[in-house]
Design an enzyme around this catalytic site. Sequence first.
Site, PDB file in Angstrom:
ATOM      1  N   CYS A   9       0.861  -1.285  -0.071  1.00 32.74           N
ATOM      2  CA  CYS A   9      -0.009   0.354  -0.303  1.00 32.74           C
ATOM      3  C   CYS A   9       1.104   0.999   0.270  1.00 32.74           C
ATOM      4  CB  CYS A   9      -0.631  -0.267   1.146  1.00 32.74           C
ATOM      5  SG  CYS A   9      -2.071   1.605   1.730  1.00 32.74           S
ATOM      6  N   CYS A  15      -2.333   6.907   6.195  1.00 37.31           N
ATOM      7  CA  CYS A  15      -3.121   7.357   6.466  1.00 37.31           C
ATOM      8  C   CYS A  15      -3.916   6.493   7.605  1.00 37.31           C
ATOM      9  CB  CYS A  15      -3.942   6.060   5.305  1.00 37.31           C
ATOM     10  SG  CYS A  15      -5.213   4.603   5.467  1.00 37.31           S
ATOM     11  N   CYS A  18      -4.916   0.783   8.296  1.00 40.45           N
ATOM     12  CA  CYS A  18      -4.544  -0.429   8.468  1.00 40.45           C
ATOM     13  C   CYS A  18      -3.021  -0.350   9.135  1.00 40.45           C
ATOM     14  CB  CYS A  18      -4.226  -1.141   7.201  1.00 40.45           C
ATOM     15  SG  CYS A  18      -5.595  -1.093   6.118  1.00 40.45           S
ATOM     16  N   CYS A  92      -7.022   1.571  -2.480  1.00 40.54           N
ATOM     17  CA  CYS A  92      -6.741   1.105  -0.888  1.00 40.54           C
ATOM     18  C   CYS A  92      -7.118  -1.020  -1.380  1.00 40.54           C
ATOM     19  CB  CYS A  92      -8.284   1.925  -0.058  1.00 40.54           C
ATOM     20  SG  CYS A  92      -8.581   0.542   1.419  1.00 40.54           S
ATOM     21  N   GLN A 216     -22.580  -6.277   8.464  1.00 37.88           N
ATOM     22  CA  GLN A 216     -20.882  -6.592   9.041  1.00 37.88           C
ATOM     23  C   GLN A 216     -20.374  -6.305   7.238  1.00 37.88           C
ATOM     24  OE1 GLN A 216     -19.066  -7.433  11.608  1.00 37.88           O
ATOM     25  NE2 GLN A 216     -21.055  -8.579  12.854  1.00 37.88           N
ATOM     26  N   TYR A 245     -27.991  -6.500  20.342  1.00 37.74           N
ATOM     27  CA  TYR A 245     -27.715  -5.304  19.387  1.00 37.74           C
ATOM     28  C   TYR A 245     -27.568  -6.544  17.957  1.00 37.74           C
ATOM     29  CZ  TYR A 245     -25.655  -4.935  24.157  1.00 37.74           C
ATOM     30  OH  TYR A 245     -25.314  -4.703  25.537  1.00 37.74           O
ATOM     31  N   GLU A 266     -32.767  -3.946  18.938  1.00 38.13           N
ATOM     32  CA  GLU A 266     -31.721  -3.166  18.502  1.00 38.13           C
ATOM     33  C   GLU A 266     -32.149  -1.703  18.544  1.00 38.13           C
ATOM     34  OE1 GLU A 266     -29.371  -2.858  16.514  1.00 38.13           O
ATOM     35  OE2 GLU A 266     -29.708  -1.228  16.345  1.00 38.13           O
ATOM     36  N   ASP A 314     -24.044  -9.053  20.704  1.00 43.53           N
ATOM     37  CA  ASP A 314     -22.412  -8.777  20.300  1.00 43.53           C
ATOM     38  C   ASP A 314     -22.970  -7.488  19.694  1.00 43.53           C
ATOM     39  OD1 ASP A 314     -21.249  -8.404  17.277  1.00 43.53           O
ATOM     40  OD2 ASP A 314     -22.687  -8.517  16.004  1.00 43.53           O
ATOM     41  N   CYS A 341     -16.041  -7.936  18.739  1.00 43.08           N
ATOM     42  CA  CYS A 341     -14.636  -7.251  18.088  1.00 43.08           C
ATOM     43  C   CYS A 341     -14.072  -6.421  18.097  1.00 43.08           C
ATOM     44  CB  CYS A 341     -15.475  -5.690  16.685  1.00 43.08           C
ATOM     45  SG  CYS A 341     -16.489  -4.231  17.564  1.00 43.08           S
TER      46      CYS A 341
HETATM   47  N1  SAH Z   1     -25.571  -8.095  15.141  1.00 44.19           N
HETATM   48  C1  SAH Z   1     -25.832  -7.601  14.557  1.00 44.19           C
HETATM   49  C2  SAH Z   1     -24.960  -5.940  14.742  1.00 44.19           C
HETATM   50  C3  SAH Z   1     -24.242  -5.656  15.644  1.00 44.19           C
HETATM   51  S1  SAH Z   1     -22.944  -4.110  15.572  1.00 44.19           S
HETATM   52  C4  SAH Z   1     -24.677  -8.045  13.183  1.00 44.19           C
HETATM   53  O1  SAH Z   1     -24.280  -8.943  13.550  1.00 44.19           O
HETATM   54  O2  SAH Z   1     -25.228  -7.141  11.840  1.00 44.19           O
HETATM   55  C5  SAH Z   1     -24.134  -3.193  16.757  1.00 44.19           C
HETATM   56  C6  SAH Z   1     -24.989  -3.052  17.026  1.00 44.19           C
HETATM   57  O3  SAH Z   1     -25.906  -3.007  17.743  1.00 44.19           O
HETATM   58  C7  SAH Z   1     -25.757  -1.842  16.570  1.00 44.19           C
HETATM   59  O4  SAH Z   1     -26.418  -2.333  15.302  1.00 44.19           O
HETATM   60  C8  SAH Z   1     -25.897  -1.251  17.537  1.00 44.19           C
HETATM   61  O5  SAH Z   1     -26.833   0.029  16.066  1.00 44.19           O
HETATM   62  C9  SAH Z   1     -26.585  -1.624  18.013  1.00 44.19           C
HETATM   63  N2  SAH Z   1     -26.511  -1.008  19.484  1.00 44.19           N
HETATM   64  C10 SAH Z   1     -25.211  -0.232  20.048  1.00 44.19           C
HETATM   65  N3  SAH Z   1     -25.874   0.347  21.345  1.00 44.19           N
HETATM   66  C11 SAH Z   1     -26.863  -0.697  21.420  1.00 44.19           C
HETATM   67  C12 SAH Z   1     -28.169  -0.635  22.961  1.00 44.19           C
HETATM   68  N4  SAH Z   1     -27.164  -0.134  24.112  1.00 44.19           N
HETATM   69  N5  SAH Z   1     -29.439  -1.850  22.498  1.00 44.19           N
HETATM   70  C13 SAH Z   1     -29.190  -1.763  21.625  1.00 44.19           C
HETATM   71  N6  SAH Z   1     -28.748  -2.253  20.539  1.00 44.19           N
HETATM   72  C14 SAH Z   1     -27.380  -1.066  20.437  1.00 44.19           C
END
Ligand code: SAH
Length: 386
Positions: A9, A15, A18, A92, A216, A245, A266, A314, A341
Amino acid sequence: MSEEKVLSCAYAKKCGGCRYQGVPYEKQLVKKQKQVQELLGKYGKVQKIIGMKNPYFYRNKVHAVFDRDRKGNIISGIYEPRSHRVVSIDQCLIEDEKSQEIIRTIRGMLKSFKIKTYDEDTGYGLLRHVLVRRGFTSKEIMVVLVTVSPVFPSKNNFVKALKKAHPEITTIVLNVNDRNTSMVLGDRDIVLYGKGYIKDSLCGCTFRISPRSFYQVNPKQTEILYEKAVEYADLTGKESVIDAYCGIGTISLIAAKKAGRVTGVELNKDAVKDARINARENKSSNVRFCEGDAGEYMEAMAATGQTAQVVFMDPPRAGSDQKFLSSLVKLNPDRVVYISCNPETLARDLGYLTRKGYAVRKIQPVEMFCFTEHVECAVLLSRKDK
Ligand code: SAH
């Protein structure tokens, strides 16, 4: 891997996106494995990280900020780390190539359409960012033009010219962001062409994705991650499941095929709207979605004596919060599948759950962000006494 073509790169230093540019891919995986081992090893055996065969051009979402350089030339790229100076980037190595091509086309069109890039200091100009999202399976492409005002001169001709240059674009949205924050997208979407969203599929389900919904960024590895998560949940068809989430309901709908019923929670209202439509379109009648804070939802569930056998969680990089975790413990599900993550906040939250009666049974790192230092993990916890 020995035959792998190594691309280097040209922007790596400036940048800063990465951290592992210049590090051979196999070595990147070793570093990530070590990091997860150091943070999570005390909770259980860390499985070998699942890497990618081809670590390039995997990102399905490409974001470019627009500006002018000192000579007044229009540039697009990313903000320098911790600043609002824009580094001009032409190519990129981790972003989808077609999406980058579209951004270059837009950059080339601005002058003849007399569209000025927005200047944060003076407040003059119009175009702030361009976001391109591509469904790798569906081949649908969404272009989001982020402007400071809804008035876009010769809008129709611009759209026509862009479609002509890239007939593969399936929708174009104008997003109005007139605020002075570091958020890329504003609250208002105006559909200029197409449906205003794209679709994509993962693990046999199709998903509608709106401009402001989370999806994702590495779909190939996401399928591997979700399959692992659902395998960990060990569903028999009877369980009551929570997907906290849940975003646009990806895990909810994939798990619903094997569960009794699933509730997704969510905060983002656009994502919840997508999730509800996704449930209908995938004919999943055993799924429902709640808009709100996951911690508050769990607290209400625990307070009213409701139960769930499996909880997927998540959360964003910051991890979960006390409200969520303490209610999770009260709710007392048999299994918790934690997808994260950020291994640092994951380690913190696992610390809490293991002090409160849960044991970590499986830890699987999955490569989702090649060349960056980020690493995704799926973790299975279950009650210590079971
Ligand atoms: N499981 C999903 C999203 C994961 S990302 C997937 O794999 O696609 C995390 C998500 O949590 C996002 O959509 C974000 O909007 C949501 N989020 C963030 N804070 C939150 C909260 N306090 N309560 C509920 N959702 C939340």
